[in-house]
Structures are given as C-alpha cells and as structure tokens.
Design a protein around this motif. Sequence first.
Motif, PDB file in Angstrom:
ATOM      1  N   ASN A   1      84.416  -9.432  76.708  1.00  0.00           N
ATOM      2  CA  ASN A   1      84.323 -10.793  77.255  1.00  0.00           C
ATOM      3  C   ASN A   1      84.843 -11.820  76.249  1.00  0.00           C
ATOM      4  OD1 ASN A   1      83.112 -11.387  79.973  1.00  0.00           O
ATOM      5  ND2 ASN A   1      81.699  -9.807  79.267  1.00  0.00           N
TER       6      ASN A   1
ATOM      7  N   TYR B   1      88.588 -11.436  75.786  1.00  0.00           N
ATOM      8  CA  TYR B   1      89.305 -11.977  76.942  1.00  0.00           C
ATOM      9  C   TYR B   1      89.309 -13.509  76.912  1.00  0.00           C
ATOM     10  CZ  TYR B   1      90.468 -13.165  81.726  1.00  0.00           C
ATOM     11  OH  TYR B   1      91.048 -13.716  82.827  1.00  0.00           O
ATOM     12  N   ASP B   2      88.205 -14.100  76.484  1.00  0.00           N
ATOM     13  CA  ASP B   2      88.101 -15.562  76.464  1.00  0.00           C
ATOM     14  C   ASP B   2      88.698 -16.190  75.205  1.00  0.00           C
ATOM     15  OD1 ASP B   2      86.817 -15.797  78.952  1.00  0.00           O
ATOM     16  OD2 ASP B   2      84.896 -15.249  78.060  1.00  0.00           O
TER      17      ASP B   2
ATOM     18  N   GLU C   1      88.575  -2.017  81.825  1.00  0.00           N
ATOM     19  CA  GLU C   1      87.540  -3.075  81.801  1.00  0.00           C
ATOM     20  C   GLU C   1      88.184  -4.450  81.614  1.00  0.00           C
ATOM     21  OE1 GLU C   1      83.955  -3.341  81.824  1.00  0.00           O
ATOM     22  OE2 GLU C   1      84.328  -1.514  82.993  1.00  0.00           O
TER      23      GLU C   1
ATOM     24  N   ALA D   1      89.843  -5.512  84.681  1.00  0.00           N
ATOM     25  CA  ALA D   1      88.875  -5.969  85.687  1.00  0.00           C
ATOM     26  C   ALA D   1      88.490  -7.427  85.442  1.00  0.00           C
ATOM     27  CB  ALA D   1      87.640  -5.078  85.649  1.00  0.00           C
TER      28      ALA D   1
ATOM     29  N   ARG E   1      91.301  -9.488  86.668  1.00  0.00           N
ATOM     30  CA  ARG E   1      91.312  -9.474  88.130  1.00  0.00           C
ATOM     31  C   ARG E   1      90.228 -10.406  88.683  1.00  0.00           C
ATOM     32  NH1 ARG E   1      93.263 -10.065  92.463  1.00  0.00           N
ATOM     33  NH2 ARG E   1      92.363  -9.113  94.305  1.00  0.00           N
ATOM     34  N   LEU E   2      89.071 -10.383  88.057  1.00  0.00           N
ATOM     35  CA  LEU E   2      87.974 -11.251  88.496  1.00  0.00           C
ATOM     36  C   LEU E   2      88.357 -12.719  88.354  1.00  0.00           C
ATOM     37  CD1 LEU E   2      85.009 -11.500  89.463  1.00  0.00           C
ATOM     38  CD2 LEU E   2      84.347 -11.535  87.070  1.00  0.00           C
ATOM     39  N   SER E   3      88.974 -13.051  87.235  1.00  0.00           N
ATOM     40  CA  SER E   3      89.403 -14.452  87.032  1.00  0.00           C
ATOM     41  C   SER E   3      90.399 -14.864  88.102  1.00  0.00           C
ATOM     42  CB  SER E   3      90.045 -14.611  85.658  1.00  0.00           C
ATOM     43  OG  SER E   3      89.054 -14.779  84.688  1.00  0.00           O
TER      44      SER E   3
ATOM     45  N   LEU F   1      90.642 -13.675  91.103  1.00  0.00           N
ATOM     46  CA  LEU F   1      89.903 -13.841  92.365  1.00  0.00           C
ATOM     47  C   LEU F   1      89.201 -15.200  92.407  1.00  0.00           C
ATOM     48  CD1 LEU F   1      88.076 -10.492  93.263  1.00  0.00           C
ATOM     49  CD2 LEU F   1      89.669 -11.754  94.688  1.00  0.00           C
ATOM     50  N   LEU F   2      88.591 -15.549  91.281  1.00  0.00           N
ATOM     51  CA  LEU F   2      87.873 -16.831  91.227  1.00  0.00           C
ATOM     52  C   LEU F   2      88.820 -18.002  91.447  1.00  0.00           C
ATOM     53  CD1 LEU F   2      85.478 -16.120  88.217  1.00  0.00           C
ATOM     54  CD2 LEU F   2      84.796 -16.490  90.589  1.00  0.00           C
ATOM     55  N   GLN F   3      90.039 -17.850  90.964  1.00  0.00           N
ATOM     56  CA  GLN F   3      91.017 -18.934  91.133  1.00  0.00           C
ATOM     57  C   GLN F   3      91.532 -19.014  92.569  1.00  0.00           C
ATOM     58  OE1 GLN F   3      91.386 -21.151  88.815  1.00  0.00           O
ATOM     59  NE2 GLN F   3      90.157 -19.982  87.360  1.00  0.00           N
ATOM     60  N   GLU F   4      91.242 -18.012  93.360  1.00  0.00           N
ATOM     61  CA  GLU F   4      91.691 -18.047  94.753  1.00  0.00           C
ATOM     62  C   GLU F   4      90.907 -19.043  95.591  1.00  0.00           C
ATOM     63  OE1 GLU F   4      92.051 -14.261  96.688  1.00  0.00           O
ATOM     64  OE2 GLU F   4      93.270 -13.435  95.061  1.00  0.00           O
ATOM     65  N   VAL F   5      89.726 -19.412  95.100  1.00  0.00           N
ATOM     66  CA  VAL F   5      88.982 -20.450  95.825  1.00  0.00           C
ATOM     67  C   VAL F   5      89.684 -21.772  95.539  1.00  0.00           C
ATOM     68  CG1 VAL F   5      86.759 -21.598  96.127  1.00  0.00           C
ATOM     69  CG2 VAL F   5      86.838 -19.187  95.494  1.00  0.00           C
TER      70      VAL F   5
END
Lengths: 179, 187
Positions: free
Chosen positions: A10, A13-14, A38, A41, A44-46, A48-52
């Motif tokens: 984490n 990544y950050d 990992e 993933a 990928r999660l980030s 997805l979050l930006q898709e909102v």
Amino acid sequence: MTEHVTRWLNEYYDGALTGNRKVQVERHLITCTTCRDELAALTRLSSLLQEVPPPVLEIYPEQFTSQVNLRLSRKPQEALGQAGSISWQKVWPYLPLSLVGIWAFLQAFLVVAGLLIIGLSWNGVVESHPLAARLVGESALGWIWPALEITGLYWLGMLLVFLLFLSWLVGYVALRRGK
Amino acid sequence: MAVTIDQYQPDEQLLIRRALCGDRAAYGELVTRHQQGVVNVVYRMCGDSQLAQEAAQEAFLRAWQHLDRYQPDQPFRNWIYRIALNAALDALRRARPMLSAESVALPSQEPNPESMLEIKQRAEQVRQAVLALPDACRSVLVLREYEAMTYREIAAILEIPLGTVMSRLNYARCQLRQSLAALMEVG
C-alpha cells in the motif's frame, strides 16, 4: 525467494515508501508474481474508483459562491455572539468626552460654591445664619478655610480626571497595538 | 485534480485576514478557490450531488463562523476539508433514511445511450461499495484516492496518527477488493 512484501505494498503504491525498504520491495517485485499481482490489484481498484464520475452541480460555480455569500452572517466573530465587546468598542472613543464633561461640571460647581461662600461671608450672612455658620465653622480664618478646602477638592478632582484620561490613553494605545 | 498545497498559500493568508475583518468578497474568493475540491470530497463521502452541494455550502458557512479558530501554520485547504468531511457525515446522517439506491442516481454527463448502461451500472456498484465503508475508513480513502493527498496530509486533516491512516486505508482497500471482486476480475 525472499519473504513477501504485501504489508508494504500500500505504501509503495501510494509513493510513501522510501530508502532501503523501497529498494527491497522493488527487488522483490521483480521475482515474485504473487506480490506483483497484489500490486496490480491495487492499481485496478484505483481505476475502478475513478470510474465513478465527479459530481455535477445543478448550479454554476459563481452561483455556488453567491449562495454561500448570501447566507454569511455579518462578521465571523459577530456570528458567534460577541455583541458586548463590539458595543464597548463603539463607546471607547467617546470616553475622553465624558471626562471633559466631568471636569467642566466639577470646575463650575467648585467655582460657584467658592463664590457663594465668599459672597456670603462678605455680606455677614455667615455670622447671622446658623446653617451658613455651621458650614463655614467657627475657625479664626473665617471664610478662608472653606475656600482652601474647596480649592483642595478642586485639584483632587482635576487629578482624578487626569488619571482617568491617562488610563484611557494607555488602554487605547494598547488596543491599537493589539489590533 | 488535486491542488498542491503551496499553490495558493501566500495571498491566501491575506484573504483569510481580510475575511476575518468581515470582508465577504475575500471570503468569496476563498470559496471559489476551494469549492471544487470541497464539493468533490463531500460528494465522494455521501454519494449524492444534491446532498454534496448542500453539505459543501454548509461547510463554507461553518468555516466562516469559526474562521478565528483557523491556524495559519496549516494550509487552509486542510482546514476546510476537515470541516467538509464532518459536514458530509452530518448531512448523510440526516438524509440516510430518505436515501436509497434508487433515489440516488449517478450524475449523468452524457445522453445515456445503451452502450453507457454497463459503465453506469459498474460505477454505481463502486459508489455503493465505497458508501458501505465505515465513515473513518471512507474519509481516508476519499482523501487518498480522489484528492491524491499524502499520508501526512491526511493525518493532519483528520488529526490521527500516520499509522492509523495506513491501517484505515489498508482496511478500506481490502474491503473494497472483497465487495468489488467480480468487477476486479472482469477488468
């Protein structure tokens, strides 16, 4: 193979990982598919979050600011109910005027009183009138002593007024510097 | 897009001093500068555009009322974001009984053709998953993922230790990976 670095992923990544730890994670990622997955993933999660999509306001930014402005109370501090201190600040500059008023009143009163006593003594009223005699007293100095007393009171009053003015001046300067 | 801390700092302090003297125009300038960020943070926290607009305005009003409590040694953005997060949670608490998945629609920026339907549904799923996170974890996630803030900035805004920021972020991501597992595999 070295130990997995998932607990540091984490931070890595950050971009919060530095120094030896960062190098250690990077080296490990070259060889370890589990940790690479990992990391993927997290990416990928980030995504997805930006898709909102971001919010779409029903009003323009200028309108938003105007609406906020319309709802603002007077001053920030005034909104919290410090009306007492505000009224004191308004009264503060007028204090010397009231001191001048007190000084003028004292002066007039003492001058009139002094003249009255002198006048009464000259006309012999003091001796003939019991109340006037009691006021002046039976001093050998006659009307001079009360006159001196009155003069003393006059200067005492003046000193008091001067001290009040001085304290106001000090307070005023302190207030200005404080601001 | 995230705004760097120092971008507005020098004259921002001047604006704050003027606002403290009751200058509404100066405060209006501060509102204009931070409105987008505040609305975005609030929206990510409560997931509803209308609610976000109201909560963002409420945040700016609260900031005005308590402007004398602002500490100039920290960026104004941090301070207003902290107020905004609280305003968002308050608004959400008030509105939660009325809000439902049906009543809260995603903001539509385009006509909505059929090809967009799947993307919209996916986004809705993600939004619901984020909303299902505990408030404390969601705050950290929003500031990190949507405002690209560093751990230190998040810790300063939420007034929590750095370690707590990391653990909450880790928890939020783990939860999201579980709840969005299907979408993660598709992608």
